[in-house]
Write a protein that holds these residues in place. Structure first.
Motif, PDB file in Angstrom:
ATOM      1  N   SER A 170      26.772  39.540  48.089  1.00 50.07           N
ATOM      2  CA  SER A 170      27.071  38.515  47.224  1.00 50.07           C
ATOM      3  C   SER A 170      27.102  36.984  47.729  1.00 50.07           C
ATOM      4  O   SER A 170      27.617  36.096  47.010  1.00 50.07           O
ATOM      5  N   GLY A 171      26.697  37.038  48.846  1.00 56.00           N
ATOM      6  CA  GLY A 171      26.420  35.671  49.587  1.00 56.00           C
ATOM      7  C   GLY A 171      27.618  35.114  50.447  1.00 56.00           C
ATOM      8  O   GLY A 171      27.666  33.855  50.406  1.00 56.00           O
ATOM      9  N   PHE A 172      28.337  35.941  50.620  1.00 54.28           N
ATOM     10  CA  PHE A 172      29.480  35.694  51.539  1.00 54.28           C
ATOM     11  C   PHE A 172      29.641  36.279  52.813  1.00 54.28           C
ATOM     12  O   PHE A 172      30.471  37.190  53.075  1.00 54.28           O
ATOM     13  N   ASP A 221      37.283  31.907  42.089  1.00 55.06           N
ATOM     14  CA  ASP A 221      36.161  32.118  40.757  1.00 55.06           C
ATOM     15  C   ASP A 221      34.878  32.258  41.373  1.00 55.06           C
ATOM     16  O   ASP A 221      34.161  33.009  40.847  1.00 55.06           O
ATOM     17  N   ALA A 222      34.462  31.557  42.323  1.00 49.30           N
ATOM     18  CA  ALA A 222      32.942  31.477  43.047  1.00 49.30           C
ATOM     19  C   ALA A 222      32.894  33.021  43.531  1.00 49.30           C
ATOM     20  O   ALA A 222      31.691  33.560  43.258  1.00 49.30           O
ATOM     21  N   LEU A 223      33.704  33.432  44.358  1.00 49.97           N
ATOM     22  CA  LEU A 223      33.512  34.868  44.619  1.00 49.97           C
ATOM     23  C   LEU A 223      33.460  35.711  43.819  1.00 49.97           C
ATOM     24  O   LEU A 223      32.695  36.914  43.928  1.00 49.97           O
ATOM     25  N   ALA A 224      34.380  35.660  42.939  1.00 42.39           N
ATOM     26  CA  ALA A 224      34.232  36.793  41.990  1.00 42.39           C
ATOM     27  C   ALA A 224      32.928  36.877  41.036  1.00 42.39           C
ATOM     28  O   ALA A 224      32.333  37.568  40.812  1.00 42.39           O
ATOM     29  N   ALA A 225      32.607  35.633  40.629  1.00 38.07           N
ATOM     30  CA  ALA A 225      31.302  35.559  39.829  1.00 38.07           C
ATOM     31  C   ALA A 225      30.142  36.023  40.723  1.00 38.07           C
ATOM     32  O   ALA A 225      29.205  36.689  40.017  1.00 38.07           O
ATOM     33  N   LYS A 226      30.205  35.762  41.803  1.00 38.70           N
ATOM     34  CA  LYS A 226      28.894  36.057  42.857  1.00 38.70           C
ATOM     35  C   LYS A 226      28.998  37.546  43.111  1.00 38.70           C
ATOM     36  O   LYS A 226      27.954  38.518  42.975  1.00 38.70           O
ATOM     37  N   MET A 227      30.032  38.310  43.309  1.00 33.39           N
ATOM     38  CA  MET A 227      30.213  39.518  43.545  1.00 33.39           C
ATOM     39  C   MET A 227      30.038  40.716  42.216  1.00 33.39           C
ATOM     40  O   MET A 227      29.087  41.368  42.475  1.00 33.39           O
ATOM     41  N   VAL A 228      30.142  39.889  41.129  1.00 30.75           N
ATOM     42  CA  VAL A 228      29.758  40.401  39.966  1.00 30.75           C
ATOM     43  C   VAL A 228      28.356  40.389  39.802  1.00 30.75           C
ATOM     44  O   VAL A 228      27.473  41.347  39.144  1.00 30.75           O
ATOM     45  N   THR A 284      32.837  45.154  39.708  1.00 29.88           N
ATOM     46  CA  THR A 284      33.253  44.602  38.490  1.00 29.88           C
ATOM     47  C   THR A 284      34.450  43.681  38.293  1.00 29.88           C
ATOM     48  O   THR A 284      35.276  44.083  39.374  1.00 29.88           O
ATOM     49  N   CYS A 285      34.454  42.987  37.271  1.00 29.58           N
ATOM     50  CA  CYS A 285      35.799  42.245  37.273  1.00 29.58           C
ATOM     51  C   CYS A 285      36.960  43.005  36.458  1.00 29.58           C
ATOM     52  O   CYS A 285      36.390  43.535  35.366  1.00 29.58           O
ATOM     53  N   ALA A 286      37.977  42.999  36.758  1.00 34.09           N
ATOM     54  CA  ALA A 286      39.232  43.600  35.986  1.00 34.09           C
ATOM     55  C   ALA A 286      40.194  42.576  35.800  1.00 34.09           C
ATOM     56  O   ALA A 286      41.593  42.994  35.611  1.00 34.09           O
ATOM     57  N   GLY A 287      39.843  41.272  35.472  1.00 36.01           N
ATOM     58  CA  GLY A 287      40.612  40.311  35.267  1.00 36.01           C
ATOM     59  C   GLY A 287      41.485  39.636  36.258  1.00 36.01           C
ATOM     60  O   GLY A 287      41.142  39.573  37.635  1.00 36.01           O
ATOM     61  N   GLN A 288      42.826  39.339  36.001  1.00 33.49           N
ATOM     62  CA  GLN A 288      43.644  38.551  37.033  1.00 33.49           C
ATOM     63  C   GLN A 288      44.830  39.269  36.933  1.00 33.49           C
ATOM     64  O   GLN A 288      45.335  39.925  35.998  1.00 33.49           O
ATOM     65  N   HIS A 328      46.269  26.051  43.138  1.00 35.38           N
ATOM     66  CA  HIS A 328      46.328  27.463  42.756  1.00 35.38           C
ATOM     67  C   HIS A 328      47.194  27.535  41.759  1.00 35.38           C
ATOM     68  O   HIS A 328      48.174  26.988  41.591  1.00 35.38           O
ATOM     69  N   ASP A 329      46.753  28.641  40.594  1.00 36.73           N
ATOM     70  CA  ASP A 329      47.526  28.919  39.480  1.00 36.73           C
ATOM     71  C   ASP A 329      48.436  30.098  39.600  1.00 36.73           C
ATOM     72  O   ASP A 329      48.999  30.417  38.374  1.00 36.73           O
ATOM     73  N   GLY A 330      48.662  30.658  40.745  1.00 38.05           N
ATOM     74  CA  GLY A 330      49.618  31.783  40.820  1.00 38.05           C
ATOM     75  C   GLY A 330      49.046  33.153  40.321  1.00 38.05           C
ATOM     76  O   GLY A 330      49.448  34.087  40.394  1.00 38.05           O
ATOM     77  N   HIS A 331      47.486  33.195  40.340  1.00 41.09           N
ATOM     78  CA  HIS A 331      47.117  34.283  40.037  1.00 41.09           C
ATOM     79  C   HIS A 331      45.702  34.745  40.993  1.00 41.09           C
ATOM     80  O   HIS A 331      45.312  33.917  41.626  1.00 41.09           O
ATOM     81  N   ALA A 332      45.613  36.104  40.989  1.00 40.82           N
ATOM     82  CA  ALA A 332      44.535  36.759  41.897  1.00 40.82           C
ATOM     83  C   ALA A 332      43.627  37.452  40.962  1.00 40.82           C
ATOM     84  O   ALA A 332      43.898  38.164  40.056  1.00 40.82           O
ATOM     85  N   ALA A 333      42.292  37.156  41.276  1.00 38.70           N
ATOM     86  CA  ALA A 333      41.184  37.854  40.654  1.00 38.70           C
ATOM     87  C   ALA A 333      41.183  39.037  41.210  1.00 38.70           C
ATOM     88  O   ALA A 333      40.981  39.508  42.337  1.00 38.70           O
TER      89      ALA A 333
END
Length: 350
Positions: A218-220, A306-313, A319-323, A340-345
């Motif tokens: 995923s580039g990480f 959001d960058a990690l989630a997008a690149k892994m998908v 696959t992304c299961a939301g937050q 930070h908005d208090g949520h985890a991807a």
């Protein structure tokens, strides 16, 4: 939280009853004070009248009470005549009438002197009643104040993937604070904002291999010049970070340029057999100086998540299961979690 819980409602009812009892007590105090004041005033007047008769007439006072009383009534003026007509006299009239002195041995001056403490006492009671409402309002406001919640390193949130710890924890056991850097004068706490679920691994060794392969694809990949030794809590247990190399972190760029970087903690068994769960803390940083020294400076938490989630998908490794809500966003007078908005991807490895 919990402003309208049963405990708060009960506390408010107790405060209301206390306020009512305090009001009743003050009313009783006023009544008693008025009674005592009247008694003191009356008693003082009688005492001085008796003393004056004794001083003027000597032992013959008892034989001349009738004549003395008659003479006093004649000399008393309008106040006594008004009393005979109406059966009462006002305090103001009585005080005004006693201000007339017949001579050096007259008694009205003594009456005025002893009336002053009573009037002063009544004035104090009046002022007490005028400010009682303000004090009750202040107490009511004090009981409704809510102390700000202080985050703890062991804070967790129950989720469908297990109890996920809210924070990246330093080797000392404290919440990681970005190396002591301040954001707007506040401590900068590092929250968990990534959850990765592996439903296919059958042991912890296999889970680590699958995670590192997915991160590289995923580039990480693991990158140098990032602090290490952190832990994350899952289901009440502290897990070491991945990558485990010295001064390494997962990052999508070299350390001296702006990059999204982070650490991942686990693997912890999930509720279903044959699966593991990871938690992670990611942030965007830039190279700069802090207090005159080279350092990575905080930019954003949400951007890196959001960058990690997008690149892994995009890589096909997840696959992304939301937050999910981890309730770990803070911005008080002393601490902050940045943007930070208090949520985890949530990412599910394929």
């Amino acid at each position: 939280m919990g402003r309208h819980s049963a405990t708060c409602v009960a506390a408010q009812q107790r405060a209301s009853r206390h306020g009512s009892q305090a009001s009743i007590g003050r009313v009783g105090l006023l009544a008693v004070t008025l009674g005592v004041g009247a008694a003191v005033a009356g008693g003082t007047a009688v005492a001085h009248a008796d003393d004056s008769v004794g001083n003027d007439r000597g032992t013959a006072a008892t034989r001349s009470v009738a004549s003395t009383t008659s003479a006093t009534a004649v000399d008393a003026g309008p106040s006594v005549r008004a009393f005979r007509r109406t059966g009462k006299a006002s305090v103001d009239t009585a005080v005004a009438d006693t201000s007339v002195a017949d001579g050096p041995t007259s008694r009205p001056r003594s009456v005025r002197k002893n009336a002053r403490p009573v009037l002063a006492l009544l004035e104090v009671v009046r002022q007490e009643f005028e400010t009682a409402a303000d004090r009750r309002a202040e107490r009511a406001a004090a009981t409704t104040d809510v102390e700000p919640v202080t985050p703890a390193p062991t804070d967790q949130v129950s989720t469908q993937y297990g109890s996920i710890g809210k924070w990246m924890v330093e080797p000392s056991g404290q919440i990681s604070d970005y190396g002591g850097q301040r954001e707007d004068g506040k401590s900068l706490l590092e929250p968990v904002n990534i959850v990765i679920v592996d439903t296919k691994s059958t042991n912890a060794f296999q889970a680590r291999l699958r995670l590192n392969r997915a991160m590289r694809a995923s580039g990480f990949p693991p990158q140098p010049i990032h602090t290490g030794g952190f832990r994350g809590i899952i289901n009440g247990k502290a897990y070491r970070q991945q990558p485990s190399g010295l001064l390494q972190g997962y990052s999508d760029n070299v350390f001296f340029e702006t990059n999204n970087h982070g650490r991942i903690f686990g693997p912890a068994p999930v509720a279903t057999p044959g699966g593991y769960v990871w938690s992670g803390t990611f942030s965007e940083e830039e190279w700069g100086t802090y207090q005159g020294r080279p350092a990575h400076l905080y930019v954003s938490s949400n951007v890196a998540r959001d960058a990690l989630a997008a690149k892994m998908v995009a890589s096909g490794r997840a696959t992304c299961a939301g937050q999910i809500a981890l309730d770990n966003a803070y911005n008080t007078d002393t601490v902050t979690t940045g943007d930070h908005d208090g949520h985890a991807a949530v990412l599910i490895l394929t």
